[in-house]
Design a protein around this motif. Structure first.
Motif, PDB file in Angstrom:
ATOM      1  N   THR A 260     -26.501  63.879 -16.605  1.00 34.86           N
ATOM      2  CA  THR A 260     -25.457  64.970 -15.378  1.00 34.86           C
ATOM      3  C   THR A 260     -24.245  64.090 -15.855  1.00 34.86           C
ATOM      4  O   THR A 260     -23.722  63.913 -17.063  1.00 34.86           O
ATOM      5  CB  THR A 260     -26.076  63.244 -13.728  1.00 34.86           C
ATOM      6  OG1 THR A 260     -26.128  62.668 -14.737  1.00 34.86           O
ATOM      7  CG2 THR A 260     -27.331  63.900 -13.616  1.00 34.86           C
TER       8      THR A 260
ATOM      9  N   ALA B   7     -28.833  60.232 -14.860  1.00 32.45           N
ATOM     10  CA  ALA B   7     -29.723  60.852 -16.377  1.00 32.45           C
ATOM     11  C   ALA B   7     -28.589  61.050 -17.092  1.00 32.45           C
ATOM     12  O   ALA B   7     -28.445  61.487 -17.405  1.00 32.45           O
ATOM     13  CB  ALA B   7     -29.971  61.711 -15.901  1.00 32.45           C
TER      14      ALA B   7
ATOM     15  N   LYS C 194     -30.520  61.571 -21.772  1.00 29.84           N
ATOM     16  CA  LYS C 194     -31.312  61.079 -22.912  1.00 29.84           C
ATOM     17  C   LYS C 194     -31.246  61.471 -24.505  1.00 29.84           C
ATOM     18  O   LYS C 194     -30.084  60.954 -24.885  1.00 29.84           O
ATOM     19  CB  LYS C 194     -31.622  62.890 -22.932  1.00 29.84           C
ATOM     20  CG  LYS C 194     -32.944  63.713 -23.510  1.00 29.84           C
ATOM     21  CD  LYS C 194     -32.228  65.190 -23.162  1.00 29.84           C
ATOM     22  CE  LYS C 194     -34.062  66.226 -24.169  1.00 29.84           C
ATOM     23  NZ  LYS C 194     -33.981  67.680 -24.792  1.00 29.84           N
TER      24      LYS C 194
ATOM     25  N   VAL D 278     -35.511  61.346 -21.277  1.00 29.87           N
ATOM     26  CA  VAL D 278     -34.795  61.653 -20.441  1.00 29.87           C
ATOM     27  C   VAL D 278     -35.164  59.536 -19.815  1.00 29.87           C
ATOM     28  O   VAL D 278     -36.315  59.230 -19.222  1.00 29.87           O
ATOM     29  CB  VAL D 278     -35.537  61.852 -19.549  1.00 29.87           C
ATOM     30  CG1 VAL D 278     -34.124  62.374 -18.306  1.00 29.87           C
ATOM     31  CG2 VAL D 278     -35.082  63.508 -19.886  1.00 29.87           C
ATOM     32  N   TYR D 279     -34.063  59.158 -19.368  1.00 26.12           N
ATOM     33  CA  TYR D 279     -33.896  58.389 -18.810  1.00 26.12           C
ATOM     34  C   TYR D 279     -32.611  58.356 -17.461  1.00 26.12           C
ATOM     35  O   TYR D 279     -32.077  58.711 -17.325  1.00 26.12           O
ATOM     36  CB  TYR D 279     -33.081  56.985 -19.201  1.00 26.12           C
ATOM     37  CG  TYR D 279     -34.196  55.991 -20.567  1.00 26.12           C
ATOM     38  CD1 TYR D 279     -35.213  55.156 -20.531  1.00 26.12           C
ATOM     39  CD2 TYR D 279     -34.722  57.032 -21.101  1.00 26.12           C
ATOM     40  CE1 TYR D 279     -35.890  54.827 -21.420  1.00 26.12           C
ATOM     41  CE2 TYR D 279     -35.393  56.587 -22.383  1.00 26.12           C
ATOM     42  CZ  TYR D 279     -35.989  55.308 -22.163  1.00 26.12           C
ATOM     43  OH  TYR D 279     -36.960  54.830 -23.133  1.00 26.12           O
ATOM     44  N   VAL D 280     -33.671  57.428 -16.154  1.00 24.53           N
ATOM     45  CA  VAL D 280     -32.724  57.491 -15.159  1.00 24.53           C
ATOM     46  C   VAL D 280     -32.621  56.277 -14.167  1.00 24.53           C
ATOM     47  O   VAL D 280     -32.579  55.384 -14.747  1.00 24.53           O
ATOM     48  CB  VAL D 280     -33.556  58.841 -13.907  1.00 24.53           C
ATOM     49  CG1 VAL D 280     -32.768  58.337 -12.746  1.00 24.53           C
ATOM     50  CG2 VAL D 280     -33.754  60.206 -14.400  1.00 24.53           C
TER      51      VAL D 280
ATOM     52  N   TRP E 279     -31.875  51.140 -16.929  1.00 26.45           N
ATOM     53  CA  TRP E 279     -32.335  52.548 -17.094  1.00 26.45           C
ATOM     54  C   TRP E 279     -33.823  53.667 -17.282  1.00 26.45           C
ATOM     55  O   TRP E 279     -34.316  52.573 -17.902  1.00 26.45           O
ATOM     56  CB  TRP E 279     -31.992  53.598 -17.781  1.00 26.45           C
ATOM     57  CG  TRP E 279     -30.009  53.142 -18.371  1.00 26.45           C
ATOM     58  CD1 TRP E 279     -29.220  52.300 -18.770  1.00 26.45           C
ATOM     59  CD2 TRP E 279     -29.834  54.676 -17.877  1.00 26.45           C
ATOM     60  NE1 TRP E 279     -28.399  53.153 -18.812  1.00 26.45           N
ATOM     61  CE2 TRP E 279     -28.587  54.118 -17.942  1.00 26.45           C
ATOM     62  CE3 TRP E 279     -30.215  55.925 -17.139  1.00 26.45           C
ATOM     63  CZ2 TRP E 279     -27.227  54.864 -17.404  1.00 26.45           C
ATOM     64  CZ3 TRP E 279     -28.680  56.213 -16.282  1.00 26.45           C
ATOM     65  CH2 TRP E 279     -27.385  55.919 -16.709  1.00 26.45           C
TER      66      TRP E 279
ATOM     67  N   ASN F   1     -37.728  55.336 -17.959  1.00 28.60           N
ATOM     68  CA  ASN F   1     -38.188  56.179 -18.565  1.00 28.60           C
ATOM     69  C   ASN F   1     -39.603  56.684 -18.024  1.00 28.60           C
ATOM     70  O   ASN F   1     -40.260  55.674 -17.685  1.00 28.60           O
ATOM     71  CB  ASN F   1     -38.134  56.377 -19.873  1.00 28.60           C
ATOM     72  CG  ASN F   1     -39.587  57.731 -20.511  1.00 28.60           C
ATOM     73  OD1 ASN F   1     -40.393  57.405 -20.526  1.00 28.60           O
ATOM     74  ND2 ASN F   1     -38.768  58.712 -20.799  1.00 28.60           N
TER      75      ASN F   1
END
Length: 547
Positions: A237, A247, A249, A266-268, A275, A277
């Motif tokens: 993002t 997000a 990566k 990818v982690y949000v 963070w 996954n």
């Protein structure tokens, strides 16, 4: 005894003007009694000594008191026996008695006083309790009256948040309760204890922790992501933004791959400010050097779908694809950074030259879906080396071609080489799998990389049957060929799978046992034929070392 007498004893007025009042007579004391006005308590009575009335000065008075007491006792006994009134004459006629009788009378008198004191003590306790209850009740009523006019007013709103009443709506009176909440999910209170406020007697809303200070809503932030060894992260993002739902990566460096699958790294940023996954949860990925035959995700070994299963998540990272200008499909296997192994007869076709192959075929690596055939996955052919014993492109013997690529391919989760065998893996009954772009169950070109699990067959029976059906293309005594047979679910290789490796796993490492030469089996034939790679290891190593 009357209640007036009880009150007199309770108020400490008993014994006034009695023999024990402490007055002097004849130079001596009549005895130590309860002083005038002294409270009658258990301690005072137990400490009160009965005067020795039979000795010392004033003995005449002592004898009179003693004689009177004993006579009274005798008179009571006589009265009980004769049922006659007690008179003063009876009393005066009583003879003197021994001293132990006087002591018994004193003991009884003391016992009577102790019982009386116990009753008075219980009475005093009950009266005190009632007085205390009345006092508390009066205090509560007074407090209610004093808090009746308490009003804390309308609560103050906070930035990025709001309040709500936990008691009656719009009630700002004494002990009313409100709760602050932030505008979620972007904002939150760092400490939940800061949320609840109570209306106090000071006409102010008060929190147990912050007192009269208002809470603050903070924006959820996961902070700068952690760095990883042999890897890096990038923002998916907005760059530098680490707030809720942002997000990032993680990607391993060249020739490194993730030890554990993490869904593309990818982690949000979550509401907890961490963070996360979908596969590794809150754990960051670990990057390891890429080694041959060790994919991050392995293929399922149990067949469930007729026509083969789809390869996903880089489970066959060595699979390569050669696509001709006319749509022809040839498979291959990545065995080193610049080398691909495939079928010679499939590549040469009907006498195609090396120049024609270079001009008409595009090579792709690291793809599982036909839509991924783009420039990002495309590599280019530099040189082609066919086995020197290959007599004819149509003869299924020594059917190997080694293709050198112009690009030095970088390994990753989705791209890594297959291991070459250290010993002969071709043995009847051994099970392996083949992933290819051949036709599916409806004999239509595949749009996704599929794999099938097959078992090795008896090579002599297989080659004998094929030599009879297609004489000249197969020899029954070919030492470098082995076969597989279709599965119980009628699974088999088909057109478009030629050049793909037959993979066997040993000790957690996957090896290329052979390269598919004959892919016409589909459902019409039982067997598929492969070139045994172990028989040509020396030739492969020599070409790769010299070029």
């Amino acid at each position: 005894m009357t209640w007036g007498k009880v009150r007199e004893i309770r108020d400490g007025r008993c014994g006034k003007g009695r023999a024990g009042d402490g007055k002097e007579s004849g130079g001596g004391r009549r005895g130590r009694g309860v002083e005038t006005g002294q409270s009658l308590t258990l301690q005072s009575l137990t400490q009160w000594k009965v005067p020795d009335l039979g000795s010392g000065e004033g003995s005449q008075e002592g004898e009179r008191v003693k004689s009177g007491g004993i006579c009274a006792e005798r008179a009571i006994a006589k009265h009980r026996a004769q049922r006659t009134p007690i008179s003063s004459k009876n009393s005066s006629d009583c003879p003197r008695t021994p001293r132990h009788s006087l002591n018994m009378g004193i003991f009884r008198f003391r016992l009577m006083l102790l019982c009386l004191i116990g009753s008075l003590s219980h009475l005093n306790s009950s009266v005190a309790d009632e007085a205390e209850d009345i006092s508390h009740k009066d205090a509560d009523e007074a407090e209610d009256i004093s808090h009746k006019d308490v009003h804390c007013g309308v609560p103050v709103n906070i930035s990025h948040g709001h309040y709500e009443y936990l008691s009656h709506h719009d009630d700002d009176t004494y002990l009313s309760v409100i709760k602050y909440a932030c505008d979620g999910p972007v904002y939150h209170l760092e400490d939940p204890e800061e949320a609840v406020y109570i209306c106090t007697e000071h006409n102010k809303w008060k929190n147990a922790k912050l007192k009269y200070k208002l809470p603050e809503c903070h924006k959820v932030s996961c902070g700068v992501p952690k760095d990883i060894e042999h890897g890096h992260f990038e923002y998916v993002t907005t760059h530098g933004v680490t707030s809720y739902l942002s997000a990032i990566k993680y990607t391993c460096d060249a020739n490194y791959h993730e030890r554990d699958f993490s869904d593309e790294g990818v982690y949000v940023c979550t509401i907890e400010g961490k963070w996360r996954n979908t596969d590794l949860d809150f754990e960051i990925p670990t990057c390891e050097p890429v080694l041959c035959g060790r994919p991050v995700v392995h293929l399922e070994t149990h067949q469930r779908v007729v026509g083969g299963q789809m390869v996903v998540n880089g489970a066959s990272p060595w699979s390569m694809l050669l696509r001709g200008a006319d749509g022809e499909i040839i498979d291959g296997a990545l065995i080193a950074h610049q080398w691909m192994l495939t079928s010679a007869h499939a590549l040469q076709g009907e006498g195609r030259s090396e120049a024609e192959i270079k001009a008409n075929f595009h090579a792709y690596v690291g793809i599982e879906d036909a839509r991924e055939m783009d420039s990002a996955h495309e590599v280019h052919i530099d040189k082609i080396f066919t086995h020197p014993k290959t007599k004819d492109a149509m003869v299924y013997s020594n059917d190997l071609a080694l293709v050198k690529l112009k690009e030095n391919i970088t390994y990753s989760n989705h791209i890594m080489p297959i291991c070459l065998p250290a010993h002969d893996l071709a043995a009847p009954g051994k099970v392996g799998h083949l992933a290819g772009w051949g036709m599916g169950v409806e004999l239509k070109p595949a749009t996704h990389l599929l794999y099938v699990e097959l078992g090795m067959a008896n090579a002599s029976q297989c080659l004998h049957q094929l030599a009879q059906k297609q004489p000249g293309l197969f020899t029954e005594d070919a030492p470098d060929l082995f076969c597989t047979q279709r599965s119980a679910l009628e699974e088999n290789v088909c057109r478009g799978d030629r050049g793909a490796p037959f993979v066997v796993e040993e000790g957690g490492v996957e090896y290329a046992a052979g390269i598919l030469s004959y892919d016409e089996a589909c459902r019409a034939y039982t067997y598929a034929v492969y070139t045994n790679i172990y028989n040509h290891l020396d030739w492969l190593k020599e070409i790769m070392a010299n070029h």
